[in-house]
Write an enzyme that holds these catalytic residues in place. Structure first.
Site, PDB file in Angstrom:
ATOM      1  N   LYS A  93       7.198   2.881   2.022  1.00 23.67           N
ATOM      2  CA  LYS A  93       7.045   4.288   1.638  1.00 23.67           C
ATOM      3  C   LYS A  93       6.417   5.138   2.735  1.00 23.67           C
ATOM      4  CE  LYS A  93       8.949   3.952  -2.380  1.00 23.67           C
ATOM      5  NZ  LYS A  93      10.154   4.687  -2.754  1.00 23.67           N
ATOM      6  N   ASP A  94       5.807   4.506   3.746  1.00 19.45           N
ATOM      7  CA  ASP A  94       5.303   5.279   4.897  1.00 19.45           C
ATOM      8  C   ASP A  94       6.440   6.088   5.512  1.00 19.45           C
ATOM      9  OD1 ASP A  94       2.893   4.051   4.571  1.00 19.45           O
ATOM     10  OD2 ASP A  94       2.881   3.006   6.497  1.00 19.45           O
TER      11      ASP A  94
END
Ligand code: PMP
Length: 344
Positions: free
Chosen positions: A48-49
């Site tokens: 999700k970064d």
């Protein structure tokens, strides 16, 4: 040993370019070659970064986000952590509406990263005013100048993976990948990666993982939303009780469903056999791969890449707790002996 000795200006520069790791033992009886793209190597320890950085920087480029603004999101934890991390470096306030199904560890982490956290009941309909979707929407309306990331309905979620995860896998496999196996939650990871890979080679098979209790597989097959498919389950981040527009169903060839119990055991097997301490959905991806193998999806020429979305440390009070596993009845059918504690 790794040879990269570069010095970085901040953690955000470490996002992406995660390693592809050959699985040696867990698939040793299988024909073909199997690799895991281990997203825990991102600085926020999850895939999700990539979307947090991409969506926030797109909003900056378009002049939507200005210093001091508030970023709002609904999240099972990982996206929240990544948005909080990006917000700290870039100077934004961060508000997160999360499901009560999220582990306490995850919620504590979000608070540590400076986010304001709203914990919303998990098993209510998406249109219920208490659901994390509705709470986030309401806060967005109330807070002036706020930006709602809305990962389930944001095309940029797909674009983030089209521009990073896809090209990385293509390069790392020197264009030899034959199958992609990935979990679907928002669908951003699988759809964006699939779109890029299919552009390079339309024959690459895209295999999706769904959960029992989720509507995605049925929707993929029928294009109909079947409420009867929905019931509570334990895996966080996989499957859905609605149809996210961040999923490009046409880019996916086939879905398979995995059970909470099998995914948990397979995650523990990955730690024992490969030394890979990864999250619940990584266990789900590996379990799905096993089921696809049984169905005859792969042969000796297959080069299969699986995406392992996050790190195992986020599940200490769940799948990596023997007590939790026992409480779920997950040790009743399989005689797995996991941890051996010797008391003196
Ligand atoms: N695994 C975990 C742990 C997640 O948090 C998510 C995101 N909800 C996924 C898998 C699925 O990824 P995507 O949302 O890109 O489909």
């Amino acid at each position: 040993m790794r040879e990269d000795l570069q010095v970085y200006d901040n953690v955000l520069q470490l996002i992406g370019n995660t390693p592809l790791i050959h699985l040696n033992k867990i698939t040793s009886d299988y024909k073909g070659k199997y690799f895991a793209k281990v997203e825990a190597f991102n600085p926020g320890h999850s895939t999700k970064d990539r979307i947090a950085l991409y969506i926030i920087e797109e909003a900056e480029r378009n002049g939507i986000l200005k210093p001091g603004n508030t970023i709002i999101e609904t999240t099972s934890g990982n996206t929240g952590f990544s948005i909080a991390m990006v917000s700290i470096i870039k100077g934004y306030d961060c508000i997160l509406a999360v499901s009560s199904k999220s582990s306490k560890d995850k919620i504590d982490m979000l608070k540590t990263m400076g986010a304001k956290v709203y914990v919303c009941p998990a098993n209510v309909a998406a249109d219920d005013s208490r659901s994390y979707y509705q709470v986030a929407k309401r806060l967005h309306q109330e807070i002036k100048g706020s930006v709602y990331i809305n990962q389930y309905f944001n095309e940029l979620n797909i674009d983030a993976h089209f521009n990073s995860t896809g090209p990385e896998i293509w390069k790392q496999t020197e264009g030899e990948i034959t199958h992609l196996v990935a979990c679907s939650g928002t669908g951003g990871t699988i759809s964006g990666t699939a779109r890029y890979l299919k552009e390079q080679n339309p024959d690459i098979r895209i295999l999706g993982i769904d959960a029992f209790g989720s509507v995605l597989k049925k929707y993929h097959e029928t294009r109909e939303f079947d409420e009867e498919e929905i019931y509570p389950y334990r895996i966080e981040g996989l499957g859905k009780n609605l149809i996210p527009t961040a999923t490009d169903f046409d880019s996916i060839d086939k879905f398979i469903k995995v059970s909470d119990e099998d995914a948990a055991h397979t995650a523990r097997e990955l730690a024992r056999k490969e030394g890979l301490f990864v999250g619940y959905t990584s266990g789900a991806a590996m379990q799905g791969l096993k089921q696809f193998y049984e169905e005859g999806e792969f042969d000796k020429n297959s080069k299969v890449v699986m995406i392992f979305p996050d790190h195992g440390s986020r599940y200490m009070s769940k799948i990596y707790s023997d007590d939790w596993m026992s409480e779920q009845g997950f040790f009743d059918t399989k005689n797995e002996v996991s941890s051996q504690t010797i008391e003196i």
